[in-house]
Each structure stands twice: as structure tokens, then as C-alpha cells.
Design an enzyme around this catalytic site. Structure first.
Site, PDB file in Angstrom:
ATOM      1  N   ASP A   1       0.866  -1.189   0.000  1.00  0.00           N
ATOM      2  CA  ASP A   1       0.000   0.000   0.000  1.00  0.00           C
ATOM      3  C   ASP A   1       0.894   1.228   0.000  1.00  0.00           C
ATOM      4  OD1 ASP A   1      -2.964   0.834   0.356  1.00  0.00           O
ATOM      5  OD2 ASP A   1      -1.807   2.193   1.625  1.00  0.00           O
TER       6      ASP A   1
HETATM    7  C1  LIG Z   1       3.267   7.846  -6.009  1.00  0.00           C
HETATM    8  C2  LIG Z   1       2.894   6.879  -7.082  1.00  0.00           C
HETATM    9  C3  LIG Z   1       1.837   5.992  -6.906  1.00  0.00           C
HETATM   10  N1  LIG Z   1       1.524   5.131  -7.946  1.00  0.00           N
HETATM   11  C4  LIG Z   1       0.383   4.179  -7.822  1.00  0.00           C
HETATM   12  C5  LIG Z   1       0.823   2.807  -7.303  1.00  0.00           C
HETATM   13  C6  LIG Z   1      -0.481   2.231  -6.804  1.00  0.00           C
HETATM   14  O1  LIG Z   1      -1.122   1.569  -7.881  1.00  0.00           O
HETATM   15  C7  LIG Z   1      -1.261   3.464  -6.401  1.00  0.00           C
HETATM   16  C8  LIG Z   1      -1.347   3.542  -4.882  1.00  0.00           C
HETATM   17  O2  LIG Z   1      -2.575   3.041  -4.513  1.00  0.00           O
HETATM   18  P1  LIG Z   1      -2.708   1.730  -3.576  1.00  0.00           P
HETATM   19  O3  LIG Z   1      -3.983   1.861  -2.843  1.00  0.00           O
HETATM   20  O4  LIG Z   1      -1.440   1.519  -2.808  1.00  0.00           O
HETATM   21  O5  LIG Z   1      -2.777   0.501  -4.591  1.00  0.00           O
HETATM   22  P2  LIG Z   1      -3.883   0.190  -5.690  1.00  0.00           P
HETATM   23  O6  LIG Z   1      -5.234   0.451  -5.133  1.00  0.00           O
HETATM   24  O7  LIG Z   1      -3.502   0.881  -6.952  1.00  0.00           O
HETATM   25  O8  LIG Z   1      -3.658  -1.361  -5.945  1.00  0.00           O
HETATM   26  P3  LIG Z   1      -3.807  -2.556  -4.871  1.00  0.00           P
HETATM   27  O9  LIG Z   1      -4.421  -1.978  -3.627  1.00  0.00           O
HETATM   28  O10 LIG Z   1      -4.699  -3.548  -5.572  1.00  0.00           O
HETATM   29  O11 LIG Z   1      -2.404  -3.081  -4.670  1.00  0.00           O
HETATM   30  O12 LIG Z   1      -0.553   4.622  -6.852  1.00  0.00           O
HETATM   31  C9  LIG Z   1       2.208   5.118  -9.153  1.00  0.00           C
HETATM   32  O13 LIG Z   1       1.872   4.342 -10.074  1.00  0.00           O
HETATM   33  N2  LIG Z   1       3.253   5.975  -9.316  1.00  0.00           N
HETATM   34  C10 LIG Z   1       3.636   6.863  -8.350  1.00  0.00           C
HETATM   35  O14 LIG Z   1       4.583   7.640  -8.566  1.00  0.00           O
END
Ligand SMILES: Cc1cn([C@H]2C[C@H](O)[C@@H](COP(=O)(O)OP(=O)(O)OP(=O)(O)O)O2)c(=O)[nH]c1=O
Length: 196
Positions: free
Chosen positions: A69
Site C-alpha cells: 500500500d
Molecule cells: C506515487 C505513485 C503511486 N503510484 C500508484 C501505485 C499504486 O497503484 C497506487 C497507490 O494506490 P494503492 O492503494 O497503494 O494501490 P492500488 O489500489 O492501486 O492497488 P492494490 O491496492 O490492488 O495493490 O498509486 C504510481 O503508479 N506511481 C507513483 O509515482
């Protein structure tokens, strides 16, 4: 080697694990992302743990589950995924011209025959410096659609890369999966996830 399960629906997390050469299956967790924790490390660890445990309940046999997360923190307040254009604008304008922290919590649950079940939970922090953004730059970035499924309303691996002045710590931790830290935490447990 038992089945490795990535408990995530994040395309970025899938890509990081694939690029590292790990063989795994995906079981997206739709656990409620609610935590009563307030400090960054405990928040992301708690949320990652929720995701892994939700998948564990449905699993039989031997497995190694990995969940994560990611939250962006600015002045101690968490920025999750933006709720819409307005929210994305507010997030990006507050990140503009400043340094912020990105925390990713990781939960790993290992179930092996004739061994006690093992749960590893840890977090990784990286710092990101964003250049000063104009109103037009923020609007253009929001119109790309990229902010909407990303914590902090940006993707360092995407179009927002041009606005990053510098980072400290593991890059993949910002994207969403600190693969170097995960690999070495598991090596400490005698588990090499790259071994076929
Ligand atoms: C800061 C940052 C976040 N992110 C994304 C990664 C995660 O997909 C999202 C963070 O949200 P999360 O809630 O951590 O993850 P998610 O809901 O996308 O997926 P899951 O819970 O099923 O694992 O933001 C990027 O792709 N690049 C970045 O630079």
C-alpha cells in the site's frame, strides 16, 4: 518453490515484479482500505496487511503472498488517490515546488507444510522533490488522466517524470513496490524469490 501470489490489482506492481524476473500469479485484493492508524509507517503497513490477509483467507496449500500500500505524505497528511479533478488539482498544487515523502507498506505471508505460518510486515520511505508547477502544467497533467489511480495524483514513472527535481531512496518504492527491499527481506528468511 511454492506459489507466489501478488495480492494487487495495480498494473505498476505487476510490472515491477515481472521486470525483476519473479514468477507469480495475481489475486487482486478488494479489502476495505480503512485503518485507524495515524502515523505513516503504521498506516501503510496496516493497509498492506489487510490486503494480504484478505487473500490468505481464500488460499489452500503452500504459498507466499505479497501485498503493498502506497501513500504520499505532505506535512504529515496522507494523500491517497484523488477523488476527481478538483482533488487532483489540490494535491498537485500542494506538492508543487516542495519535497514530500512516499511510504509503501509491504505485507508478506508465507505458508509452508510442516512450518508455522510466517508474516513479514515492513515499510519503506522515499523522498520526492517536485519542481514548481504552473496552473497550466497542472491542468494539462490532470487532462492526461494519469493522476486518477495514483496516490498523490501523480505517476513518477509516467508523464509526471518531467516534473521531478530529485528523489532519495528506492525509486520503485515510489511507484508502488520496493522490490529491492522485498527481495532482501526474503533472503534474510532463506527465500530467494528469483529462484525458479
Ligand atoms: C506515487 C505513485 C503511486 N503510484 C500508484 C501505485 C499504486 O497503484 C497506487 C497507490 O494506490 P494503492 O492503494 O497503494 O494501490 P492500488 O489500489 O492501486 O492497488 P492494490 O491496492 O490492488 O495493490 O498509486 C504510481 O503508479 N506511481 C507513483 O509515482
Amino acid at each position: 518453490m511454492y506459489k507466489i501470489i501478488l495480492a494487487s490489482g495495480s498494473p505498476r506492481r505487476k510490472e515491477i515484479l515481472e521486470q525483476a524476473g519473479v514468477d507469480f500469479v495475481i489475486k487482486a485484493s478488494n479489502a476495505e482500505e480503512i485503518t485507524d492508524k495515524t502515523n505513516p509507517p503504521e498506516m501503510v503497513e496496516d493497509l498492506a496487511r489487510l490486503k494480504a490477509e484478505e487473500i490468505k483467507k481464500k488460499e489452500e496449500g503452500e504459498f507466499l503472498i505479497i501485498s503493498a500500500d502506497t501513500l504520499v505524505f505532505l506535512d504529515g497528511s496522507p494523500l491517497g488517490k484523488p477523488k476527481g479533478r478538483e482533488d487532483a488539482y489540490h494535491m498537485l498544487s500542494s506538492l508543487s515546488g516542495r519535497k514530500h515523502e512516499v511510504y509503501t507498506g509491504v505485507a508478506i505471508i508465507i505458508r509452508e507444510k510442516r512450518k508455522a505460518e510466517k508474516e513479514l510486515v515492513f515499510h519503506q520511505m522515499s523522498r520526492v522533490e517536485v519542481e514548481t508547477l504552473s496552473k497550466e502544467q497542472i491542468e494539462a497533467y490532470i487532462s492526461s488522466g494519469e493522476p486518477f489511480d495514483k496516490a498523490g495524483a501523480y505517476a513518477i514513472q509516467g508523464k509526471f517524470a518531467v516534473h521531478i527535481s530529485g528523489i532519495e531512496g528506492e525509486y520503485n518504492n515510489i511507484v508502488g513496490l520496493p522490490i529491492a527491499r522485498i527481495y532482501h527481506e526474503l533472503l534474510k528468511e532463506g527465500i530467494d524469490i528469483l529462484k525458479k
